[in-house]
Design a protein around this motif. Structure first.
Motif, PDB file in Angstrom:
ATOM      1  N   ASP A 365       0.832  -1.202   0.000  1.00  0.00           N
ATOM      2  CA  ASP A 365       0.000   0.000   0.000  1.00  0.00           C
ATOM      3  C   ASP A 365       0.869   1.255   0.000  1.00  0.00           C
ATOM      4  O   ASP A 365       0.627   2.205  -0.758  1.00  0.00           O
ATOM      5  CB  ASP A 365      -0.923   0.021   1.218  1.00  0.00           C
ATOM      6  CG  ASP A 365      -1.952  -1.103   1.201  1.00  0.00           C
ATOM      7  OD1 ASP A 365      -2.423  -1.460   0.107  1.00  0.00           O
ATOM      8  OD2 ASP A 365      -2.262  -1.616   2.291  1.00  0.00           O
ATOM      9  N   LEU A 366       1.867   1.251   0.853  1.00  0.00           N
ATOM     10  CA  LEU A 366       2.746   2.424   0.948  1.00  0.00           C
ATOM     11  C   LEU A 366       3.516   2.633  -0.350  1.00  0.00           C
ATOM     12  O   LEU A 366       3.662   3.773  -0.825  1.00  0.00           O
ATOM     13  CB  LEU A 366       3.722   2.255   2.118  1.00  0.00           C
ATOM     14  CG  LEU A 366       3.107   2.212   3.522  1.00  0.00           C
ATOM     15  CD1 LEU A 366       4.188   1.955   4.559  1.00  0.00           C
ATOM     16  CD2 LEU A 366       2.371   3.509   3.838  1.00  0.00           C
ATOM     17  N   GLU A 367       4.017   1.561  -0.932  1.00  0.00           N
ATOM     18  CA  GLU A 367       4.780   1.671  -2.171  1.00  0.00           C
ATOM     19  C   GLU A 367       3.924   2.197  -3.319  1.00  0.00           C
ATOM     20  O   GLU A 367       4.438   2.816  -4.265  1.00  0.00           O
ATOM     21  CB  GLU A 367       5.385   0.313  -2.538  1.00  0.00           C
ATOM     22  CG  GLU A 367       6.491  -0.126  -1.586  1.00  0.00           C
ATOM     23  CD  GLU A 367       6.850  -1.599  -1.738  1.00  0.00           C
ATOM     24  OE1 GLU A 367       6.237  -2.267  -2.605  1.00  0.00           O
ATOM     25  OE2 GLU A 367       7.733  -2.075  -1.012  1.00  0.00           O
ATOM     26  N   GLY A 368       2.606   1.954  -3.260  1.00  0.00           N
ATOM     27  CA  GLY A 368       1.718   2.398  -4.322  1.00  0.00           C
ATOM     28  C   GLY A 368       1.258   3.841  -4.196  1.00  0.00           C
ATOM     29  O   GLY A 368       0.584   4.363  -5.093  1.00  0.00           O
ATOM     30  N   MET A 369       1.632   4.504  -3.104  1.00  0.00           N
ATOM     31  CA  MET A 369       1.198   5.891  -2.885  1.00  0.00           C
ATOM     32  C   MET A 369       2.227   6.841  -3.503  1.00  0.00           C
ATOM     33  O   MET A 369       3.083   7.414  -2.825  1.00  0.00           O
ATOM     34  CB  MET A 369       1.014   6.139  -1.382  1.00  0.00           C
ATOM     35  CG  MET A 369      -0.043   5.220  -0.768  1.00  0.00           C
ATOM     36  SD  MET A 369      -0.145   5.286   1.029  1.00  0.00           S
ATOM     37  CE  MET A 369      -0.886   6.888   1.257  1.00  0.00           C
ATOM     38  N   MET A 370       2.121   7.001  -4.818  1.00  0.00           N
ATOM     39  CA  MET A 370       3.150   7.688  -5.582  1.00  0.00           C
ATOM     40  C   MET A 370       3.257   9.177  -5.245  1.00  0.00           C
ATOM     41  O   MET A 370       4.357   9.750  -5.239  1.00  0.00           O
ATOM     42  CB  MET A 370       2.900   7.517  -7.082  1.00  0.00           C
ATOM     43  CG  MET A 370       2.820   6.059  -7.535  1.00  0.00           C
ATOM     44  SD  MET A 370       4.241   5.065  -6.977  1.00  0.00           S
ATOM     45  CE  MET A 370       5.578   5.866  -7.840  1.00  0.00           C
ATOM     46  N   TYR A 371       2.138   9.818  -4.978  1.00  0.00           N
ATOM     47  CA  TYR A 371       2.202  11.247  -4.664  1.00  0.00           C
ATOM     48  C   TYR A 371       2.815  11.466  -3.281  1.00  0.00           C
ATOM     49  O   TYR A 371       3.575  12.421  -3.076  1.00  0.00           O
ATOM     50  CB  TYR A 371       0.819  11.893  -4.735  1.00  0.00           C
ATOM     51  CG  TYR A 371       0.882  13.402  -4.704  1.00  0.00           C
ATOM     52  CD1 TYR A 371       1.445  14.106  -5.761  1.00  0.00           C
ATOM     53  CD2 TYR A 371       0.403  14.132  -3.618  1.00  0.00           C
ATOM     54  CE1 TYR A 371       1.526  15.493  -5.744  1.00  0.00           C
ATOM     55  CE2 TYR A 371       0.472  15.516  -3.588  1.00  0.00           C
ATOM     56  CZ  TYR A 371       1.037  16.193  -4.656  1.00  0.00           C
ATOM     57  OH  TYR A 371       1.131  17.568  -4.639  1.00  0.00           O
ATOM     58  N   VAL A 488      13.323   6.086   5.206  1.00  0.00           N
ATOM     59  CA  VAL A 488      12.246   6.388   4.264  1.00  0.00           C
ATOM     60  C   VAL A 488      10.937   5.761   4.714  1.00  0.00           C
ATOM     61  O   VAL A 488       9.882   6.414   4.707  1.00  0.00           O
ATOM     62  CB  VAL A 488      12.618   5.913   2.840  1.00  0.00           C
ATOM     63  CG1 VAL A 488      11.404   5.940   1.918  1.00  0.00           C
ATOM     64  CG2 VAL A 488      13.735   6.773   2.263  1.00  0.00           C
ATOM     65  N   MET A 489      10.974   4.499   5.126  1.00  0.00           N
ATOM     66  CA  MET A 489       9.745   3.845   5.567  1.00  0.00           C
ATOM     67  C   MET A 489       9.195   4.511   6.832  1.00  0.00           C
ATOM     68  O   MET A 489       7.984   4.764   6.931  1.00  0.00           O
ATOM     69  CB  MET A 489       9.958   2.361   5.830  1.00  0.00           C
ATOM     70  CG  MET A 489       8.724   1.696   6.428  1.00  0.00           C
ATOM     71  SD  MET A 489       8.898  -0.064   6.666  1.00  0.00           S
ATOM     72  CE  MET A 489       8.642  -0.620   4.985  1.00  0.00           C
ATOM     73  N   GLU A 490      10.057   4.799   7.770  1.00  0.00           N
ATOM     74  CA  GLU A 490       9.608   5.447   9.008  1.00  0.00           C
ATOM     75  C   GLU A 490       8.943   6.786   8.704  1.00  0.00           C
ATOM     76  O   GLU A 490       7.850   7.086   9.212  1.00  0.00           O
ATOM     77  CB  GLU A 490      10.800   5.658   9.948  1.00  0.00           C
ATOM     78  CG  GLU A 490      10.421   6.291  11.278  1.00  0.00           C
ATOM     79  CD  GLU A 490      11.621   6.542  12.163  1.00  0.00           C
ATOM     80  OE1 GLU A 490      11.413   6.978  13.308  1.00  0.00           O
ATOM     81  OE2 GLU A 490      12.771   6.327  11.715  1.00  0.00           O
ATOM     82  N   MET A 491       9.562   7.598   7.854  1.00  0.00           N
ATOM     83  CA  MET A 491       8.988   8.901   7.522  1.00  0.00           C
ATOM     84  C   MET A 491       7.652   8.760   6.812  1.00  0.00           C
ATOM     85  O   MET A 491       6.706   9.508   7.101  1.00  0.00           O
ATOM     86  CB  MET A 491       9.974   9.696   6.667  1.00  0.00           C
ATOM     87  CG  MET A 491      11.137  10.261   7.452  1.00  0.00           C
ATOM     88  SD  MET A 491      12.168  11.402   6.518  1.00  0.00           S
ATOM     89  CE  MET A 491      13.078  10.280   5.460  1.00  0.00           C
ATOM     90  N   GLN A 492       7.539   7.798   5.896  1.00  0.00           N
ATOM     91  CA  GLN A 492       6.281   7.652   5.166  1.00  0.00           C
ATOM     92  C   GLN A 492       5.153   7.205   6.093  1.00  0.00           C
ATOM     93  O   GLN A 492       4.031   7.706   6.000  1.00  0.00           O
ATOM     94  CB  GLN A 492       6.423   6.667   4.007  1.00  0.00           C
ATOM     95  CG  GLN A 492       5.159   6.602   3.150  1.00  0.00           C
ATOM     96  CD  GLN A 492       5.316   5.783   1.894  1.00  0.00           C
ATOM     97  OE1 GLN A 492       6.375   5.203   1.647  1.00  0.00           O
ATOM     98  NE2 GLN A 492       4.267   5.704   1.098  1.00  0.00           N
ATOM     99  N   VAL A 493       5.446   6.292   6.993  1.00  0.00           N
ATOM    100  CA  VAL A 493       4.416   5.825   7.935  1.00  0.00           C
ATOM    101  C   VAL A 493       3.938   6.985   8.807  1.00  0.00           C
ATOM    102  O   VAL A 493       2.726   7.178   9.007  1.00  0.00           O
ATOM    103  CB  VAL A 493       4.951   4.669   8.801  1.00  0.00           C
ATOM    104  CG1 VAL A 493       3.991   4.359   9.938  1.00  0.00           C
ATOM    105  CG2 VAL A 493       5.176   3.424   7.948  1.00  0.00           C
ATOM    106  N   PHE A 494       4.877   7.775   9.326  1.00  0.00           N
ATOM    107  CA  PHE A 494       4.496   8.927  10.150  1.00  0.00           C
ATOM    108  C   PHE A 494       3.698   9.935   9.329  1.00  0.00           C
ATOM    109  O   PHE A 494       2.681  10.471   9.794  1.00  0.00           O
ATOM    110  CB  PHE A 494       5.743   9.588  10.736  1.00  0.00           C
ATOM    111  CG  PHE A 494       6.189   9.026  12.048  1.00  0.00           C
ATOM    112  CD1 PHE A 494       5.987   9.719  13.226  1.00  0.00           C
ATOM    113  CD2 PHE A 494       6.819   7.784  12.109  1.00  0.00           C
ATOM    114  CE1 PHE A 494       6.392   9.197  14.442  1.00  0.00           C
ATOM    115  CE2 PHE A 494       7.232   7.252  13.318  1.00  0.00           C
ATOM    116  CZ  PHE A 494       7.021   7.953  14.498  1.00  0.00           C
TER     117      PHE A 494
END
Length: 545
Positions: A365-371, A488-494
């Motif tokens: 799901d996170l990888e698909g959130m291109m914007y 990168v993953m930590e920042m995107q989740v937050f």
């Protein structure tokens, strides 16, 4: 020949050699650059007392991507933002350009003799042991950890908003981000909960509070001069000075070190025992202990090196992530249309998650959130939290250029000859806004640049750099950030958690934000630097329907 004659002859030969080297040594004197402010300080005050990037951008515009500046006592330095030059320094000839030895001493003081300190064979050995703990599968396994830590902020802010009269409140968001990311890195990297969101009196939490500002922030003119001549002081002497000088900043750094070493010894013992007992967690330190045991005895990390890696992971992973998240929320407050578009993408993904009968995002799901990814990359381009990198040539060399420069005498150079010992400052800030790489709108915040060309934001055929989006934010080549996937993953989740639940807007204070140079770049408020990192924003709950 008697001893005195031999001594005079040797002295004469040495003098002849010094004179010969003086007039035959490669020089960058013909490379253009700004006039120094003074002989004592050169251009160093502009570089380290002004806001991050201000001088870099002005000099880049006037003199190009490879220019000469002056250090203390008029010594030449090369300031580089040219992509081909950076590629050569970091990738093609990486180990021939080690860090400045005085900068390594800063790293040793904060992080010990770990990966950010090591050079040459020691660096290769340490990186080889550490790599297995930072792979893509290992990072993806930490998703629930990051989601839990991000959820703590949501709970805390909703509690505050519940008692607010107008359902909005002004907060320094970094004061919460710094504690939540400390909890995330504690559990994800060490399987240890600092409980920073609940207990600010934890010794490690207190030791880390504003450590960068207190240790490296607000450099005085005297300190800038002292740092400018430190390369003349041998490393063993510098170590003695840093270990014994009782300045407030160094005392803070030693207190932090003491707390982390104490905790580190406990954790290494626990994880080594668990491994011997056939058990083990998936946190970074457990994987590191396991990988270390699997190495040949000569290649294994010592206890001091293991503890240094812990300190490195804590400092590099916590401080940079916190400040980047602060800058992301700031830019979203400055650009409400971007914030709304980002929230729309999150809502669409939430709908898809519920449609499959789930309630939480997966890695896919996170990888698909291109914007969302585009917004993150653009903020990391505009606000690189490590704005400068420092390297030194170990031999006479010639650094190739992507865009030729014209010297003061009118020569056009597509490579710059440099002497052994040349001090080079790589401007991450200027490269990340280089118009020859990112286009004429390089200084404009525009996440859409990342939605074309398979996520490559470059507008030209400039050489590939970095490990993430051709940005230099995580460095490049042999010394690229080993934990970039973790960050990168930590920042995107937050980011997803906070934008899903809250709306952010500017305040009077956030209009006075500064980009402070403190070894890393820290957001501060003009006139309130002593309060440490600040991103004051107005937050309110958004409708999730």
């Amino acid at each position: 020949m008697d001893a005195s004659t031999t001594s005079c002859a040797a002295a004469g030969l040495a003098l002849v050699y010094v004179i010969y080297r003086r007039f035959t040594r490669i020089s960058i004197a013909d490379v253009q650059g700004p006039a120094p402010e003074s002989f004592l300080l050169g251009n160093l005050r502009e570089l380290f007392q002004e806001q991050v990037g201000e001088s870099d951008f002005l000099w880049q515009k006037e003199f190009g991507d490879c220019l000469r500046i002056r250090g203390a006592l008029g010594e030449d330095r090369l300031l580089v933002s040219d992509p081909k030059a950076i590629q050569y320094i970091f990738q093609t000839s990486g180990y021939n350009f080690p860090k400045w030895h005085e900068r390594r001493e800063f790293s040793r003081m904060v992080n010990g003799r770990g990966l950010t300190w090591a050079e040459g064979s020691a660096h290769k050995r340490q990186r080889k042991v550490m790599l297995p703990a930072f792979g893509a599968p290992e990072t993806k396994a930490l998703l629930p950890v990051f989601q839990s830590a991000a959820g703590e902020i949501t709970s805390k802010w909703k509690d505050i908003l519940d008692v607010s009269n107008d359902l909005s409140v002004e907060l320094n968001v970094t004061s919460y981000l710094t504690r939540a990311t400390l909890d995330a890195i504690g559990v994800g990297a060490f399987d240890y909960n600092f409980e920073a969101m609940e207990d600010g009196n934890n010794p490690v939490v207190k030791a880390y509070s504003n450590i960068v500002i207190d240790t490296f922030g607000r450099p005085s003119t005297l300190r800038i001069f002292a740092q400018g001549i430190m390369h003349h002081v041998p490393s063993p002497v510098l170590s003695k000075i840093f270990d014994n000088l009782n300045s407030p900043g160094l005392i803070r750094a030693r207190e932090m070190t003491s707390e982390l070493v104490k905790l580190g010894k406990q954790l290494v013992d626990e994880k080594s025992g668990a491994l011997l007992g056939g058990k083990g967690s998936r946190d970074v330190m457990s994987l590191l202990v396991k990988a270390n045991v699997a190495e040949d005895e000569k290649a294994q990390l010592s206890e001091d090196e293991m503890l240094s890696q812990m300190r490195t992971i804590m400092f590099a992973g916590h401080e940079t992530t916190t400040n980047t998240l602060g800058f992301i929320l700031l830019e979203l407050a400055r650009h409400p249309e971007v914030q709304a578009r980002l929230r729309d993408e999150i809502r669409a993904t939430e709908t898809a998650v519920r449609a499959r009968g789930s309630s939480t995002f997966t890695n896919s799901d996170l990888e698909g959130m291109m914007y969302t990814v585009a917004v993150m990359k653009e903020v990391m381009r505009i606000h690189p939290v490590v704005p400068h990198l420092f390297r030194e040539s170990t031999r006479d060399d010639a650094v190739p250029l992507f865009k030729p420069i014209t010297t003061s005498s009118g020569k056009v150079l597509d490579e710059v000859p440099i002497p052994q010992g040349m001090k080079i400052i790589i401007s991450v800030a200027a490269y990340n806004r280089n118009k020859d790489v990112w286009g004429d709108d390089a200084h404009v915040f525009n996440p859409d640049r990342w939605l074309a060309n398979d996520g490559d934001g470059r507008r030209t055929k400039a050489p590939s750099l970095g490990v993430y989006g051709n940005l230099l934010t995580f460095a490049s080549g042999l010394r690229s950030c080993i934990g970039w996937r973790f960050a990168v993953m930590e920042m995107q989740v937050f980011l997803v958690e906070l934008i899903s639940n809250f709306e952010f807007s500017l305040t009077q204070k956030s209009e006075k934000l500064r980009r402070e140079s403190c070894l890393v770049m820290v957001p501060t408020v003009e006139g309130e630097v002593e309060k440490g990192g600040q991103v004051p924003l107005k937050i309110s709950v958004v409708d999730r329907d």
